[in-house]
Design a protein around this motif. Structure first.
Motif, PDB file in Angstrom:
ATOM      1  N   GLU A 115       0.824  -1.211   0.000  1.00  7.27           N
ATOM      2  CA  GLU A 115       0.000   0.000   0.000  1.00  7.27           C
ATOM      3  C   GLU A 115       0.855   1.256   0.000  1.00  7.27           C
ATOM      4  OE1 GLU A 115      -4.317  -1.342   1.773  1.00  7.27           O
ATOM      5  OE2 GLU A 115      -3.094   0.006   2.995  1.00  7.27           O
ATOM      6  N   GLU A 116       1.897   1.275   0.806  1.00  9.11           N
ATOM      7  CA  GLU A 116       2.739   2.478   0.904  1.00  9.11           C
ATOM      8  C   GLU A 116       3.564   2.721  -0.358  1.00  9.11           C
ATOM      9  OE1 GLU A 116       3.132   5.013   3.143  1.00  9.11           O
ATOM     10  OE2 GLU A 116       1.356   4.216   4.126  1.00  9.11           O
ATOM     11  N   ARG A 117       4.153   1.681  -0.905  1.00 14.23           N
ATOM     12  CA  ARG A 117       5.092   1.850  -2.023  1.00 14.23           C
ATOM     13  C   ARG A 117       4.423   1.875  -3.389  1.00 14.23           C
ATOM     14  NH1 ARG A 117       9.488  -2.442   0.392  1.00 14.23           N
ATOM     15  NH2 ARG A 117      10.220  -1.096   2.077  1.00 14.23           N
ATOM     16  N   THR A 118       3.257   1.232  -3.492  1.00 18.41           N
ATOM     17  CA  THR A 118       2.627   1.102  -4.799  1.00 18.41           C
ATOM     18  C   THR A 118       1.245   1.753  -4.842  1.00 18.41           C
ATOM     19  OG1 THR A 118       3.821  -0.987  -5.139  1.00 18.41           O
ATOM     20  CG2 THR A 118       1.967  -0.549  -6.599  1.00 18.41           C
ATOM     21  N   LEU A 119       0.332   1.257  -4.031  1.00 14.00           N
ATOM     22  CA  LEU A 119      -1.060   1.691  -4.120  1.00 14.00           C
ATOM     23  C   LEU A 119      -1.241   3.177  -3.807  1.00 14.00           C
ATOM     24  CD1 LEU A 119      -4.009   0.950  -4.616  1.00 14.00           C
ATOM     25  CD2 LEU A 119      -4.157   0.287  -2.215  1.00 14.00           C
ATOM     26  N   PHE A 120      -0.721   3.637  -2.684  1.00 15.24           N
ATOM     27  CA  PHE A 120      -0.903   5.041  -2.321  1.00 15.24           C
ATOM     28  C   PHE A 120      -0.221   5.964  -3.326  1.00 15.24           C
ATOM     29  CE2 PHE A 120      -2.075   5.112   2.495  1.00 15.24           C
ATOM     30  CZ  PHE A 120      -3.142   4.261   2.251  1.00 15.24           C
ATOM     31  N   ASN A 121       0.912   5.557  -3.867  1.00 12.59           N
ATOM     32  CA  ASN A 121       1.568   6.377  -4.885  1.00 12.59           C
ATOM     33  C   ASN A 121       0.678   6.529  -6.109  1.00 12.59           C
ATOM     34  OD1 ASN A 121       3.829   6.794  -3.326  1.00 12.59           O
ATOM     35  ND2 ASN A 121       5.020   5.191  -4.296  1.00 12.59           N
ATOM     36  N   ARG A 122       0.055   5.433  -6.528  1.00 11.97           N
ATOM     37  CA  ARG A 122      -0.844   5.474  -7.685  1.00 11.97           C
ATOM     38  C   ARG A 122      -2.051   6.354  -7.385  1.00 11.97           C
ATOM     39  NH1 ARG A 122      -1.581   6.182 -12.589  1.00 11.97           N
ATOM     40  NH2 ARG A 122      -3.297   5.089 -13.549  1.00 11.97           N
ATOM     41  N   ILE A 123      -2.613   6.230  -6.213  1.00 12.87           N
ATOM     42  CA  ILE A 123      -3.769   7.049  -5.836  1.00 12.87           C
ATOM     43  C   ILE A 123      -3.398   8.528  -5.853  1.00 12.87           C
ATOM     44  CG2 ILE A 123      -5.259   7.629  -3.863  1.00 12.87           C
ATOM     45  CD1 ILE A 123      -5.433   4.508  -3.437  1.00 12.87           C
ATOM     46  N   GLN A 124      -2.233   8.860  -5.325  1.00 15.73           N
ATOM     47  CA  GLN A 124      -1.774  10.253  -5.340  1.00 15.73           C
ATOM     48  C   GLN A 124      -1.657  10.790  -6.758  1.00 15.73           C
ATOM     49  OE1 GLN A 124       1.028  10.293  -1.366  1.00 15.73           O
ATOM     50  NE2 GLN A 124       1.996  10.758  -3.261  1.00 15.73           N
ATOM     51  N   GLU A 125      -1.240   9.939  -7.681  1.00 15.94           N
ATOM     52  CA  GLU A 125      -1.051  10.356  -9.069  1.00 15.94           C
ATOM     53  C   GLU A 125      -2.364  10.684  -9.768  1.00 15.94           C
ATOM     54  OE1 GLU A 125       0.944   7.160 -11.059  1.00 15.94           O
ATOM     55  OE2 GLU A 125       2.778   7.381  -9.872  1.00 15.94           O
ATOM     56  N   VAL A 126      -3.426   9.935  -9.465  1.00 16.06           N
ATOM     57  CA  VAL A 126      -4.649  10.053 -10.254  1.00 16.06           C
ATOM     58  C   VAL A 126      -5.813  10.738  -9.537  1.00 16.06           C
ATOM     59  CG1 VAL A 126      -4.025   8.021 -11.607  1.00 16.06           C
ATOM     60  CG2 VAL A 126      -5.585   7.769  -9.683  1.00 16.06           C
ATOM     61  N   ALA A 127      -5.734  10.922  -8.248  1.00 18.21           N
ATOM     62  CA  ALA A 127      -6.866  11.490  -7.500  1.00 18.21           C
ATOM     63  C   ALA A 127      -7.134  12.930  -7.914  1.00 18.21           C
ATOM     64  CB  ALA A 127      -6.601  11.414  -6.003  1.00 18.21           C
ATOM     65  N   SER A 128      -8.406  13.228  -8.072  1.00 14.93           N
ATOM     66  CA  SER A 128      -8.814  14.604  -8.366  1.00 14.93           C
ATOM     67  C   SER A 128      -8.758  15.422  -7.076  1.00 14.93           C
ATOM     68  CB  SER A 128     -10.229  14.622  -8.934  1.00 14.93           C
ATOM     69  OG  SER A 128     -11.155  14.239  -7.923  1.00 14.93           O
ATOM     70  N   LYS A 129      -8.877  16.721  -7.238  1.00 18.33           N
ATOM     71  CA  LYS A 129      -8.877  17.611  -6.072  1.00 18.33           C
ATOM     72  C   LYS A 129     -10.030  17.250  -5.129  1.00 18.33           C
ATOM     73  CE  LYS A 129      -8.484  22.537  -5.028  1.00 18.33           C
ATOM     74  NZ  LYS A 129      -9.411  22.820  -3.980  1.00 18.33           N
TER      75      LYS A 129
END
Length: 155
Positions: A115-129
């Motif tokens: 979650e820390e190294r992969t999933l959360f990074n991906r979420i940060q990249e694509v999440a809208s404001k």
């Protein structure tokens, strides 16, 4: 060998990352308990407490506020949800607690790293404001931490 750069976590996800830290500490405490030959019943009591106070609320927040950013059909979310189910089953296993705790401490650590190294990074990249703002609302739902009274890992 070059040391990996620290991950810059978005402020909205930081409370969940702090909870991940406590999950890693849980795994460390269970490992210490096995190394010190602490009774399984003492470690299981701690695991039950940790599951109720930390894991269940944490999983609920992730599944309700964070995972929808990518959607349930995303392979990363499918993996995270599958691991949530497996971890929950290990916490709830009363038939073979020794075996379950040994598997749990490894599986929880691996899950948190994913979650820390992969999933959360991906979420940060694509999440809208607006999605980030919705995640940020969970700060209010994350309560102050209680301390467990039987520090078996220190004995």
């Amino acid at each position: 060998m070059e040391k990996p750069k620290p991950i810059k976590r978005h402020e909205a996800l930081q409370p969940l990352s702090r909870q991940h830290h406590f999950g890693l500490l849980f795994s460390w405490k269970i490992r210490k308990g096995f190394a010190k030959e602490v009774s399984i019943s003492r470690m299981k009591a701690y695991a039950d407490w940790f599951f109720e106070k930390e894991i269940q609320p944490h999983f609920k927040l992730e599944e309700e506020f964070v995972f929808p950013v990518l959607g349930n059909d995303d392979p990363l979310i499918e993996r995270a949800l599958k691991e949530h189910r497996e971890i929950k089953e290990l916490f709830e296993d009363a038939e073979e607690p020794s075996k379950s705790l040994q598997i749990l401490e490894e599986k929880l650590t691996d899950h948190i790293r994913f979650e820390e190294r992969t999933l959360f990074n991906r979420i940060q990249e694509v999440a809208s404001k607006s999605e980030i703002e919705k995640i940020d609302e969970i700060h209010l739902q994350i309560s102050t931490r209680e301390e467990y009274t039987d520090a078996f890992w220190e004995n």
